[in-house]
Design an enzyme around this catalytic site. Structure first.
Site, PDB file in Angstrom:
ATOM      1  N   GLY A 108      17.737 -20.946  10.286  1.00  0.00           N
ATOM      2  CA  GLY A 108      18.621 -19.808  10.513  1.00  0.00           C
ATOM      3  C   GLY A 108      20.081 -20.084  10.232  1.00  0.00           C
ATOM      4  O   GLY A 108      20.883 -19.145  10.149  1.00  0.00           O
ATOM      5  N   CYS A 116      -2.233   5.847   0.365  1.00  0.00           N
ATOM      6  CA  CYS A 116      -1.823   5.658  -1.030  1.00  0.00           C
ATOM      7  C   CYS A 116      -2.626   6.597  -1.936  1.00  0.00           C
ATOM      8  O   CYS A 116      -3.861   6.628  -1.867  1.00  0.00           O
ATOM      9  CB  CYS A 116      -2.043   4.203  -1.442  1.00  0.00           C
ATOM     10  SG  CYS A 116      -1.698   3.880  -3.184  1.00  0.00           S
ATOM     11  N   CYS A 140      -4.879   4.021  -4.417  1.00  0.00           N
ATOM     12  CA  CYS A 140      -5.996   3.195  -3.947  1.00  0.00           C
ATOM     13  C   CYS A 140      -6.548   3.662  -2.617  1.00  0.00           C
ATOM     14  O   CYS A 140      -7.570   3.156  -2.165  1.00  0.00           O
ATOM     15  CB  CYS A 140      -5.575   1.731  -3.854  1.00  0.00           C
ATOM     16  SG  CYS A 140      -4.485   1.347  -2.458  1.00  0.00           S
TER      17      CYS A 140
END
Length: 275
Positions: free
Chosen positions: A29, A239, A242
């Site tokens: 980080g 979607c 698909c």
């Protein structure tokens, strides 16, 4: 004609970038400065991620490059073509086959595994920029673990709007120590950072900063204890290509209205093929 340099960057530059990467992995980080080099693409278009990839890739690697989850966008294709032209490494669009994945603004839908490296292209590496513009004070705040201004921003949003308005670059805490900018990934991808088995490297070429999340590192979004961290949801949406649901979608506007498709094109292709 001189000998072609593997990976475009000279060996001294690679060594300096690898040292910065080692420090970044050792201090998860923490943003590590590095001497960002000129690349054959404009700063702000992925030069940080490109330098990390070129310094890390070896001949045995298999490369995948995505932009917003898509393997076929101009940014992804241009970077992939450049890397292969200076390394001759194999490429793939299948997430599971790749050993190095350079990404802009998405984490693949397919879960990553040990041994894989995910390289993020980062425009703004400093998470405190939105609340404190002075870079010297930012360093003091990180040293003192003083993130009160970010908490105030979160509180103001929550009190006025019921939740944070931060839709991307959502601040995350690494190992309970540093607050970090996860790059402009959507909130949807934030939970994927937590305890991920892959090594995640972040490069900001314009800002000359590198940082990292090692495998299996605790990554928590900044939130109040009595508030659930909410990600984007798409109720009732699937979607149109698909049929997948419960994934991150691109909303595409056409003449007949808006349409939704999987943001991750590899996931969409494999789902369509029934794999």
């Amino acid at each position: 004609m001189g000998k072609k340099i593997f990976g475009f960057i000279d060996e001294d530059a690679k060594k300096e970038i690898r040292r910065a990467l080692l420090k970044a992995v050792a201090i998860p980080g923490y943003t590590v400065p590095f001497a960002s080099r000129e690349m054959p693409i404009t700063r702000g278009w992925g030069t940080g991620g490109l330098q990390i990839t070129l310094s890390s890739v070896v001949e045995e690697d298999i490369l995948k490059v995505i932009d917003q989850g898509c393997d076929g966008s101009i940014n992804a294709v241009t970077i992939r073509d450049f890397i292969t032209s200076v390394t001759d490494v194999a490429t793939t669009t299948i997430t599971g086959e790749a050993t190095i994945i350079q990404t802009r603004h998405r984490i693949p839908e397919t879960p990553l595994t040990e041994g894989q490296i995910l390289v993020f292209q980062v425009p703004y590496p400093e998470v405190l920029t939105t609340v404190e513009p002075d870079t010297a004070i930012q360093k003091i705040m990180h040293a003192n673990h003083d993130y009160s201004k970010m908490w105030v921003l979160l509180y103001e949003d929550t009190s006025q709007f019921g939740d944070s308005r931060i839709s991307h670059r959502y601040p995350v805490e690494i190992n309970g120590v540093y607050l970090m900018d996860p790059s402009p990934i959507p909130k949807y991808d934030i939970p994927r950072l937590h305890n991920n088995p892959a090594l995640m490297l972040f490069g900001a070429g314009r800002e000359k900063r590198i940082y990292a999340i090692p495998p299996y590192t605790a990554v928590r979004p900044l939130k109040f204890d009595d508030r659930e961290f909410k990600v984007e949801s798409f109720p009732g949406v699937s979607c149109e290509r698909c049929g997948a649901s419960a994934v991150f979608f691109d909303q595409v506007y056409l003449d007949d209205g808006s349409h939704f498709f999987c943001s991750d094109t590899d996931f969409c292709d494999r789902n369509l093929a029934g794999e």
